[in-house]
Design an enzyme around this catalytic site. Structure first.
Site, mmCIF file in Angstrom:
data_model
loop_
_atom_site.group_PDB
_atom_site.id
_atom_site.type_symbol
_atom_site.label_atom_id
_atom_site.label_comp_id
_atom_site.label_asym_id
_atom_site.label_seq_id
_atom_site.Cartn_x
_atom_site.Cartn_y
_atom_site.Cartn_z
ATOM 1 N N GLU A 1 44.285 -7.549 -2.253
ATOM 2 C CA GLU A 1 45.302 -7.039 -3.362
ATOM 3 C C GLU A 1 46.157 -8.544 -3.729
ATOM 4 O O GLU A 1 46.717 -8.214 -4.734
ATOM 5 C CB GLU A 1 46.365 -6.368 -2.578
ATOM 6 N N HIS B 1 49.662 4.357 6.416
ATOM 7 C CA HIS B 1 49.169 4.781 5.078
ATOM 8 C C HIS B 1 50.125 6.072 4.364
ATOM 9 O O HIS B 1 49.744 6.511 3.451
ATOM 10 C CB HIS B 1 47.913 5.402 5.324
HETATM 11 C C1 LIG Z 1 44.727 -3.860 2.556
HETATM 12 C C2 LIG Z 1 43.915 -2.732 2.511
HETATM 13 N N1 LIG Z 1 43.380 -2.429 1.113
HETATM 14 C C3 LIG Z 1 42.771 -1.425 0.952
HETATM 15 C C4 LIG Z 1 42.723 -0.419 1.594
HETATM 16 C C5 LIG Z 1 41.900 0.931 1.609
HETATM 17 N N2 LIG Z 1 40.532 1.020 2.400
HETATM 18 C C6 LIG Z 1 40.368 1.529 3.471
HETATM 19 S S1 LIG Z 1 39.101 1.139 4.012
HETATM 20 C C7 LIG Z 1 38.536 0.338 2.601
HETATM 21 C C8 LIG Z 1 36.939 -0.004 2.310
HETATM 22 C C9 LIG Z 1 36.823 -1.167 3.522
HETATM 23 O O1 LIG Z 1 35.438 -1.422 3.507
HETATM 24 P P1 LIG Z 1 34.725 -2.473 4.866
HETATM 25 O O2 LIG Z 1 35.775 -3.492 5.172
HETATM 26 O O3 LIG Z 1 33.264 -2.621 4.199
HETATM 27 O O4 LIG Z 1 34.785 -1.522 6.035
HETATM 28 P P2 LIG Z 1 34.201 0.068 6.132
HETATM 29 O O5 LIG Z 1 35.083 1.029 5.988
HETATM 30 O O6 LIG Z 1 32.878 -0.033 5.499
HETATM 31 O O7 LIG Z 1 33.773 0.081 7.553
HETATM 32 C C10 LIG Z 1 39.428 0.142 1.942
HETATM 33 C C11 LIG Z 1 39.234 -0.469 0.382
HETATM 34 C C12 LIG Z 1 43.330 -0.666 3.142
HETATM 35 N N3 LIG Z 1 43.009 0.145 3.916
HETATM 36 N N4 LIG Z 1 44.016 -1.879 3.411
#
Ligand SMILES: Cc1ncc(C[n+]2csc(CCOP(=O)(O)OP(=O)(O)O)c2C)c(N)n1
Ligand SMILES: Cc1ncc(C[n+]2csc(CCOP(=O)(O)OP(=O)(O)O)c2C)c(N)n1
Ligand SMILES: [Mg+2]
Ligand SMILES: [Mg+2]
Lengths: 328, 329, 329, 328
Positions: free
Chosen positions: B65, B134
């Protein structure tokens, strides 16, 4: 990779037991959400079970874990009781967090499950603090932060690896690389050869491992654990895996490469591990089926008990904000 | 362009972005999962944009971000009008430095040589069991930040008109979308219409009590006004639309008329946006109000997961009506 | 331990940290340049600590505020009492996620299973030409965050007693120090003394008007009260000491007595801490106040560099006295 | 390292001209602060002049720069007029930012000086955005973010390098490694071999160069500029240097290794460069002296003009907050 820590039969069975629990629990959870028995955002970990099953088999109960929204597999593998878990995701007062935390914020200190965060990247800085505490007290505990591949691109990842490296903290960073961050592919958002290679920038070991292979995953985890306990500092493990049910349950996963997904599901590590145990004579079909029957029974019991439990009183809304009421 | 009479907020936002990008080649967009290969946004607000305008103008980003807002700021300094998405409002917390120390201040610190015409779209709200990290409404942080504007529409037409105005505004605008309101319908916006920033709308005229709300709370307040009407209470409902700078004139005139003011928001009541409005109205209309200004907001607590607790968190039509009634009786 | 009658805030803070660490082996400290090889802090607040208590307990860190607060949170979850320094208050912006999404919420989200007894020390304030990104008072953000406490002492004895209480408190406390007040002197604290969180102090009793302030603004207000006295105006001065949760009882009682309230802070007035107090007092003492509650804070602007502008930013004794006088006349 | 871009006489003289200006300006600023003619926090860059002198000689006026509180050398090298600069640090209305920005927040778009930030790490994310703009418009500009060694440990560094790499942005990250972050040594807070090595984690070039060597610094900068202009993406340059006057003017620098400091000052790159130009016959003593006399005269003129200028009216306090007054 040294094979000092290659798991024998007992350890492999232990990994299987955890994995069987995780597989069954995910299936039951998906069913409960799809049928409306549970109302919650659910980030299925199906396909990633081997990682925490092997990892937590290499850890002790006292070791600390910080995990994320997609982390129920981690918690169960680390020993969170099914009843506490199910009551929590059902929002009941008997849940481990009185229903206040929910599926993204489970905590269970008795088994070292200290933080579950919904903010990408945030498990790592806190795990460092737990590790600092162990360094101060000399209690020999190891702290683990798990996180996704997408999290490896956020600032907290970098700050955490650097601090852990210079302070030689007894911490293990486990990146569960399921090749997607929400809807974005790993390649599209991650520069560099891979996540593990970034460890070099901090002069700490970075290990890329097949997270779906219980032997490789256990060995990598054991090495990191021994290293941490010996005071030699942090390790970054990148465990390659795949999530079978998209980002959040109910997602339209048309953004995914369907052929890749099909191949990954066909190579489902759970039945593969099961078949190998039998093929190698490490367990009989009957033994494994008994394990599976047991976990299924326990899960069903937990669901029943959770759904029978009362919700918290509305007065709980303003409790647990401060430790004690302030005079004024 | 839509020919329908009614539309949803999602559709209105999507249309606003499409129209803005078609009208002005300097409008660009970035955020996580924003482009079409990633589904055009997790909710679909940005669907179709990258296909139509190209994937250099409309970009999916890593989860980073600070990098997202930084890229928006940089491009805005040299003539672009970036619309950056921070998926959920709580994630502004990882980009606060970029937003408050940079976006909000660069015009002032440069003595007006540069400015930062960016829009930061973000969504939030209770109601879908998203839990403590959230669901927060954090608009008070940004309202307290000199140089920022804060916008929070409650219906499709305003969503369209405010987003168009925000994109054209020469200052950084935080644009708050409510998750469970996305699919709520309302009269479709006139294509190309604008809703000016800083102007509230009087949703319902009344004479007994003034209710000020914004974002999804307006929808609850509309139901409350209806219920109050059945009880013979004539409530005036003001949709703030722009939270900062807020429309003092409209609020003061209404509160002066009714003599009773209720301010409603979903954010924690303490030190929330309602405090500023209550303080200003109490001071300016000192001696002229019939009752103390009343604030109705979230409790002093994080947002809980468990359904009965979550449902009790944000004000609803019933509690709004009760609070208004208590002012009148 | 100091035998002097008077001391500075820097010395009082240093003493508080030294005493707290000597009394409780669980008290630990971290921050940029904190340890003695790095000078014991840029101001010297932490001087001597690492030498006396060891460099695992007292640690200089990289410039990585998320890592700093994260490490504090983690250690606090398992029984330690970390005192983390964020050098300047504006830098909390890079650690907001750790502070508000984690430190403030973990007790609630865990249903009380864990808690986060950390102190975040930070300094700020106008007056030394630090400009737009190094001078802000941002306490309103944290006051609006359920689960946080916010403390801002104005003199050495309170600095000592509040810091000791903050360290012993079981919840996260943001502890705000003013840069130009560091060297101001006052009666030395009694070693081992505590000032309870949440309790204001009545610095000066009076009957005509109540002035509420905190941090350095109390020093300006003291001069204002003196000037007002010469004009025959009897002002009561309340030092809030804890900004959140604030001491409602003391403030209400005083405002009820004098019927006139002036709230002073250095932060931007709009949506600032003064708004909450003004809203609450206006409501609770509705019909009983002689004058509308008045707020005196910073302008709606970032902090400017140029001396004449910077000097006009924060309220000073003269403007405080004028505002109080306007309430009385 | 390729020697395609080794600077000839003209370029070396140009680097010298900028360096001479910087050296003299720092000396005058220190004097003005020490005598109380200027009241401001001053982060002397003395010792680091070669870096921006060579870098900016490799850039065009239209290229963009984001720099930091210790950045007046960067701005002058990039072409900020002395009068605008001095009036600004003197807080006058004729300053480039009307006195509102001050020494940590100078801006001068006419020469591409877009942002000066006081927040460690924050120059990088914004430089990416400037570079994105150039990628969109195809204007061929290059964006540069300068920052310190300490900044390489903060989250924004990581997020920025990753984004720049995957988007192939025309941006150059210049880490001026002066071996200290405030009072903390580079080694104490930075894990890994060095800053440049971290570039590998993003598969972009990472170059470690002697920032006090005009040839090496210019060559590295030119290569990065050509790469960026050719659309090949970002480069991370780590330029090793030293700051002679501590973190902020007036610091007690007892935290520094005094022998190291003495050695660094004895190896002062400015007189060294000067001497080499003469020794190699690239310039005469008289030519260089004339340059120095010229910059000194211009600086004195700028000071006089700044100190004679009026302060802003107090009404400026609330101007430039928004672009236009809002109706309400
Ligand atoms: C700081 C932040 N930005 C965006 C999000 C929204 N978000 C939740 S899960 C996710 C994807 C995360 O991907 P990854 O780290 O690969 O974990 P996975 O869900 O694949 O286990 C996002 C963008 C968040 N929770 N926190
Ligand atoms: C986010 C943030 N944290 C802390 C500071 C305080 N601070 C200002 S300069 C500095 C040291 C920076 O060191 P380095 O990056 O090496 O740059 P240098 O000053 O040596 O040029 C620190 C810690 C800051 N300005 N911003
Ligand atoms: Mg992933
Ligand atoms: Mg440095």
């Amino acid at each position: 990779m040294s094979s000092n820590y290659e798991p024998g039969r007992e350890i492999q069975l232990e990994i299987f037991r955890r994995m069987a629990l995780l597989v069954a629990n995910d299936e039951q959870t998906r069913r409960a959400v799809r049928t409306g028995r549970l109302v919650m955002p659910y980030y299925s970990y199906r396909g990633q079970e081997i990682i925490p099953s092997a990892l937590c088999t290499a850890l002790s109960d006292g070791d600390y874990l910080c995990t994320i929204y997609r982390g129920i597999h981690d918690m169960l593998a680390k020993g969170m009781p099914l009843k506490d878990l199910w009551a929590e995701v059902a929002g009941r007062i008997s849940g481990t967090c009185k229903g206040k935390g929910g599926p993204m914020h489970l905590t269970y200190p008795a088994k070292g499950i200290m933080v579950t965060t919904g903010i990408v990247g945030s498990s790592m800085p806190i795990a460092n603090g737990l590790a600092w505490a162990s360094q101060l007290s000399g209690d020999g505990r190891v702290s683990v932060a798990t996180f996704g591949d997408g999290a490896s691109n956020i600032g907290a990842f970098h700050e955490s690896l650097n601090l852990a490296a210079i302070w030689k903290l007894p911490v293990i960073f486990v990146c569960q690389n399921n090749l997607y961050a929400e809807h974005t592919t790993f390649e599209k958002c991650t520069a560099g050869a891979n996540v593990a290679a970034r460890a070099q920038g901090y002069s700490i070991p970075g290990v890329r491992v097949d997270g779906n292979d219980p032997i490789a995953m256990y060995t990598a985890a054991r090495e990191a654990v021994e290293r941490a306990r010996a005071g030699e500092g942090p390790t970054l493990i990148e465990a390659i895996t795949f999530r079978f049910f998209g980002h959040a349950l109910g997602d339209n996963d048309s953004y995914m490469d369907q052929a890749q997904k099909k191949a990954a599901m066909e190579a489902d590590p759970a039945p593969r591990f099961r078949a190998r145990l039998i093929a190698e004579g490490l367990a009989t079909e009957a033994e494994l089926a008994a394990i599976e029957a047991d976990v299924n029974a326990r899960i069903e019991e937990a669901i029943a008990s959770a759904l029978a439990a009362p919700f918290p009183e509305v007065s709980e809304l303003t409790k647990d904000v401060y430790g004690a009421e302030v005079a004024a | 362009m839509s020919d329908k009479d009614t539309t949803t907020i999602v559709e209105a936002l999507n249309l606003a972005l499409t129209d803005a990008m078609a009208d002005d080649g300097k409008v660009i967009a970035l955020g996580e999962d924003l482009a079409d290969p990633e589904g055009g946004g997790v909710i679909g607000v940005t669907k179709g944009l990258s296909t139509r305008f190209g994937d250099t103008r409309v970009r999916s980003t890593p989860i980073a971000e600070q990098a997202i807002i930084g890229a928006a700021i940089g491009a805005s300094l040299v003539g672009y009008r970036p619309v950056a998405e921070i998926m959920l409002m709580n994630f502004t917390a990882v980009a606060m430095d970029m937003i408050v120390n940079h976006a909000a201040k660069l015009r002032f610190m440069s003595g007006g040589q540069t400015h930062v015409p960016i829009v930061i779209r973000t969504m939030t709200g209770t109601g879908i069991a998203n839990g403590g990290q959230h669901s927060d409404y954090l608009e008070a942080w940004f309202a307290h930040t000199a140089g920022m504007k804060v916008v929070a529409p409650s219906n499709p037409a305003d969503a369209y008109g405010l987003l168009r105005s925000a994109i054209e505004d020469d200052d950084p605008v935080l644009f708050i979308e409510n998750i469970i309101a996305y699919r709520s319908t309302g009269p479709a916006p006139k294509s190309g219409s604008r809703v000016p920033l800083g102007k509230a709308s009087t949703v319902h005229e009344g004479s007994d009590v003034t209710i000020v709300a914004y974002s999804r709370m307006v929808q609850e307040a509309i139901a409350a006004v209806e219920a109050l009407g059945k009880e013979g209470v004539s409530a005036e409902l003001i949709d703030l639309r722009t939270v900062s700078p807020w429309d003092r004139k409209t609020v003061m005139a209404s509160a002066a008329k009714t003599g009773r003011l209720l301010i409603v928001h979903e954010a924690v009541t303490q030190f929330g946006v309602g405090a500023e409005i209550a303080a200003e109205v109490s001071s300016e209309l000192f001696g002229k109000l019939k009752k103390p200004v009343r604030r109705l907001g979230g409790p002093y607590a994080p947002v809980p997961f468990s359904k009965p607790l979550e449902s009790a968190y944000a004000p609803d039509a019933k509690r709004i009506a009760e609070a208004a009634l208590a002012l009148v009786r």
